[in-house]
Design an enzyme around this catalytic site. Structure first.
Site, mmCIF file in Angstrom:
data_model
loop_
_atom_site.group_PDB
_atom_site.id
_atom_site.type_symbol
_atom_site.label_atom_id
_atom_site.label_comp_id
_atom_site.label_asym_id
_atom_site.label_seq_id
_atom_site.Cartn_x
_atom_site.Cartn_y
_atom_site.Cartn_z
ATOM 1 N N GLU A 90 0.854 -1.289 -0.058
ATOM 2 C CA GLU A 90 -0.055 -0.200 -0.045
ATOM 3 C C GLU A 90 1.067 1.080 0.047
ATOM 4 O O GLU A 90 1.896 1.280 0.381
ATOM 5 C CB GLU A 90 -0.867 -0.152 1.258
ATOM 6 C CG GLU A 90 -1.898 -1.126 1.495
ATOM 7 C CD GLU A 90 -2.604 -1.397 2.485
ATOM 8 O OE1 GLU A 90 -3.596 -1.476 2.825
ATOM 9 O OE2 GLU A 90 -1.392 -1.872 3.353
ATOM 10 N N CYS A 103 3.548 8.574 1.086
ATOM 11 C CA CYS A 103 3.956 7.690 2.173
ATOM 12 C C CYS A 103 4.019 6.286 1.561
ATOM 13 O O CYS A 103 3.372 5.634 0.984
ATOM 14 C CB CYS A 103 2.877 7.534 3.129
ATOM 15 S SG CYS A 103 3.282 6.447 4.545
ATOM 16 N N CYS A 110 6.248 -6.453 7.515
ATOM 17 C CA CYS A 110 7.245 -6.047 8.131
ATOM 18 C C CYS A 110 7.607 -7.058 9.361
ATOM 19 O O CYS A 110 6.794 -7.822 9.946
ATOM 20 C CB CYS A 110 7.056 -4.715 9.065
ATOM 21 S SG CYS A 110 8.347 -3.818 9.940
ATOM 22 N N CYS A 114 5.591 -4.716 15.639
ATOM 23 C CA CYS A 114 5.200 -3.857 16.857
ATOM 24 C C CYS A 114 3.785 -4.070 17.188
ATOM 25 O O CYS A 114 2.956 -4.421 16.515
ATOM 26 C CB CYS A 114 5.508 -2.469 16.316
ATOM 27 S SG CYS A 114 7.046 -2.246 15.899
ATOM 28 N N CYS A 117 0.706 -2.104 15.514
ATOM 29 C CA CYS A 117 0.599 -1.819 14.117
ATOM 30 C C CYS A 117 0.111 -2.983 13.356
ATOM 31 O O CYS A 117 0.379 -3.963 13.547
ATOM 32 C CB CYS A 117 2.215 -1.407 13.615
ATOM 33 S SG CYS A 117 2.646 -1.470 11.817
ATOM 34 N N GLY A 163 6.522 -1.569 6.201
ATOM 35 C CA GLY A 163 7.787 -1.959 6.272
ATOM 36 C C GLY A 163 8.795 -1.177 7.245
ATOM 37 O O GLY A 163 8.601 0.055 7.511
ATOM 38 N N GLU A 164 10.213 -1.821 7.499
ATOM 39 C CA GLU A 164 11.158 -0.909 8.274
ATOM 40 C C GLU A 164 12.060 -0.724 7.199
ATOM 41 O O GLU A 164 12.841 -1.546 6.573
ATOM 42 C CB GLU A 164 11.577 -1.910 9.347
ATOM 43 C CG GLU A 164 12.919 -1.359 9.827
ATOM 44 C CD GLU A 164 12.823 -0.083 10.401
ATOM 45 O OE1 GLU A 164 12.096 0.246 11.209
ATOM 46 O OE2 GLU A 164 13.838 0.708 9.970
ATOM 47 N N SER A 195 11.542 6.902 8.252
ATOM 48 C CA SER A 195 11.247 6.531 9.538
ATOM 49 C C SER A 195 11.493 5.249 9.973
ATOM 50 O O SER A 195 11.456 4.310 9.230
ATOM 51 C CB SER A 195 9.692 6.616 9.642
ATOM 52 O OG SER A 195 9.220 6.309 10.835
ATOM 53 N N CYS A 337 -1.613 6.289 9.588
ATOM 54 C CA CYS A 337 -0.254 5.559 10.267
ATOM 55 C C CYS A 337 -0.787 4.299 11.009
ATOM 56 O O CYS A 337 -1.541 4.263 11.840
ATOM 57 C CB CYS A 337 0.672 6.554 11.079
ATOM 58 S SG CYS A 337 1.632 7.585 10.454
HETATM 59 N N1 SAH Z 1 8.632 0.877 10.268
HETATM 60 C C1 SAH Z 1 9.132 2.406 10.295
HETATM 61 C C2 SAH Z 1 8.155 3.118 9.113
HETATM 62 C C3 SAH Z 1 6.483 2.632 9.141
HETATM 63 S S1 SAH Z 1 5.571 3.005 10.200
HETATM 64 C C4 SAH Z 1 8.524 2.716 11.657
HETATM 65 O O1 SAH Z 1 8.148 2.086 12.495
HETATM 66 O O2 SAH Z 1 9.207 3.925 11.986
HETATM 67 C C5 SAH Z 1 5.166 4.786 10.382
HETATM 68 C C6 SAH Z 1 4.873 5.248 11.628
HETATM 69 O O3 SAH Z 1 3.652 4.913 12.081
HETATM 70 C C7 SAH Z 1 5.804 4.844 12.699
HETATM 71 O O4 SAH Z 1 5.974 6.032 13.475
HETATM 72 C C8 SAH Z 1 4.876 3.930 13.493
HETATM 73 O O5 SAH Z 1 5.508 3.946 14.847
HETATM 74 C C9 SAH Z 1 3.461 4.539 13.313
HETATM 75 N N2 SAH Z 1 2.418 3.562 13.692
HETATM 76 C C10 SAH Z 1 2.270 2.294 13.749
HETATM 77 N N3 SAH Z 1 1.258 1.895 13.963
HETATM 78 C C11 SAH Z 1 0.503 3.097 14.429
HETATM 79 C C12 SAH Z 1 -0.985 3.167 14.830
HETATM 80 N N4 SAH Z 1 -1.643 2.166 15.045
HETATM 81 N N5 SAH Z 1 -1.343 4.327 15.036
HETATM 82 C C13 SAH Z 1 -0.658 5.392 14.844
HETATM 83 N N6 SAH Z 1 0.637 5.324 14.284
HETATM 84 C C14 SAH Z 1 1.083 3.995 13.912
HETATM 85 FE FE1 SF4 Z 2 7.031 -1.552 13.723
HETATM 86 FE FE2 SF4 Z 2 6.953 0.366 11.703
HETATM 87 FE FE3 SF4 Z 2 7.172 -2.597 11.282
HETATM 88 FE FE4 SF4 Z 2 5.055 -1.325 12.008
HETATM 89 S S1 SF4 Z 2 5.947 -0.828 9.932
HETATM 90 S S2 SF4 Z 2 5.753 -3.191 12.667
HETATM 91 S S3 SF4 Z 2 5.478 0.279 13.400
HETATM 92 S S4 SF4 Z 2 8.602 -1.123 12.228
#
Ligand code: SAH
Ligand code: SF4
Length: 344
Positions: A90, A103, A110, A114, A117, A163-164, A195, A337
């Site tokens: 996406e 974005c 990923c 987390c 997420c 993704g990271e 990010s 996000c």
């Molecule tokens: N993997 C990277 C980039 C993608 S996530 C990272 O984790 O930074 C992009 C942003 O969305 C990150 O700051 C992440 O912590 C945030 N995010 C993930 N799940 C979320 C949620 N449920 N609500 C709000 N922000 C979220």
């Molecule tokens: Fe964590 Fe970013 Fe991966 Fe979501 S996309 S699992 S926030 S590292």
């Protein structure tokens, strides 16, 4: 098999041409055609016939296919792309005054898992190639041109989709080189933000390799124990170590690191959390983005109340750290996000 044109930086393309005894000047012409003019037809500028024949026989110009498009009430656009192996990813266009931030996804799913997420739930299927990253940008741009003519202005690129990005360093780095290339899209370094959840092997390379592009760290809790719960890789790469690597990144006077802080009700939104966050970031070139938690099907956290969020910001203001409360865009189509998940 043909190699994708969109996997090659300008210097890669020059090298391919020279190795085949062709004039390398065709690289700049092709970059101008496909990235500046964003044409998707065969290049018809002045290129020698032999080079054109080589390009046609050896380079693939196809882009990821747009599978579905969801438009939110607030004009956010979410694209679901179908890749050649039928994996889906996406991409989100976020509007501000008829201009857009894009974005981008860097992986299918990923690996970081987390707990807050939706992408993390999907697990990692595979890394994206550079062409699949660059392709998201070009296809979104073309969609705007066809569907919102006059609005095809994508001013910022953020790697905040699936993704990271630092876990797919090579492909992301090359995509940035392509975006930045003065022969092509010529996007300014300050307009690109990557990010990360704090993946130290990637940060180590960052310090040496990608100077100039902005970095955002998903911090989410200043306390190691709580951060472990949110971001499991914090056990391996703890926040205090992540911050020492980030401090080594050379910044220009105007530059700062963005720290993203997710606000989850009754978990990390107390005055104590804010004070500790302020203490660890005070004195750094820092900018804090407060992100109220976005829910998704099956999520077990809740978003903090607005008054709590405002109090949190006031405490950070006392530490003189610029802080912005980010409003969720596109959450009616699961485009905000953390709401991206291409298996649902
Ligand atoms: N993997 C990277 C980039 C993608 S996530 C990272 O984790 O930074 C992009 C942003 O969305 C990150 O700051 C992440 O912590 C945030 N995010 C993930 N799940 C979320 C949620 N449920 N609500 C709000 N922000 C979220
Ligand atoms: Fe964590 Fe970013 Fe991966 Fe979501 S996309 S699992 S926030 S590292």
């Amino acid at each position: 098999m043909k190699k994708s044109f969109y996997d090659l930086s300008h210097s890669d393309l020059e090298m391919v041409l020279t190795q085949n005894n062709l004039n390398r000047s065709a690289a700049a012409i092709l970059f101008n055609w496909h990235y500046k003019k964003k044409e998707n037809t065969q290049c018809c500028e002045k290129i020698a016939k032999c080079s054109l024949a080589f390009i046609e026989n050896n380079l693939d110009f196809s882009l990821p296919e747009i599978y579905t498009v969801s438009e939110s009430k607030d004009r956010t656009v979410k694209f679901l792309f179908n890749l050649k192996d039928n994996h889906k990813i996406e991409t989100v266009l976020i509007p501000f005054h008829n201009k857009y931030s894009i974005c981008l996804s860097s992986q299918v799913g990923c690996a970081m898992n987390c707990s807050f997420c939706f992408t993390g739930e999907q697990g990692l299927k595979r890394n994206l190639n550079t062409s699949e990253i660059v392709g998201q940008f070009l296809q979104a741009w073309r969609w705007l041109m066809e569907n919102r003519p006059g609005e095809e202005r994508i001013l910022n690129i953020v790697f905040m989709g699936q993704g990271e990005p630092l876990h797919n360093f090579d492909a992301v780095k090359k995509a940035c080189e392509i975006f930045l290339s003065k022969y092509g899209a010529s996007i300014g370094v300050q307009k690109i933000t990557i990010s990360t959840s704090g993946y130290i092997p990637g940060l180590k390379r960052w310090i040496k390799e990608i100077l100039g592009v902005n970095l955002a760290l998903s911090l989410h809790s200043p306390f190691e124990e709580k951060r472990n719960e949110l971001i499991p890789i914090n056990r391996k790469y703890p926040l205090h170590e992540v911050l020492t690597y980030i401090d080594k990144i050379p910044l220009s006077k105007k530059q700062f690191i963005t720290y993203e802080y997710l606000l989850i009700k009754d978990f990390n939104d107390s005055a104590e959390d804010a004070k500790k966050l302020g203490t660890i970031l005070a004195g750094k070139s820092a900018y804090i983005n407060l992100i109220p938690f976005n829910s998704y099907p099956g999520s077990h956290y809740k978003r903090s109340n607005l008054d709590k969020i405002e109090k949190f910001k006031e405490i950070l203001d006392n530490f003189k750290i610029p802080t912005l409360i980010r409003s969720a865009k596109g959450d009616d189509v699961l485009a905000a996000c953390g709401q991206l998940n291409s298996t649902h």
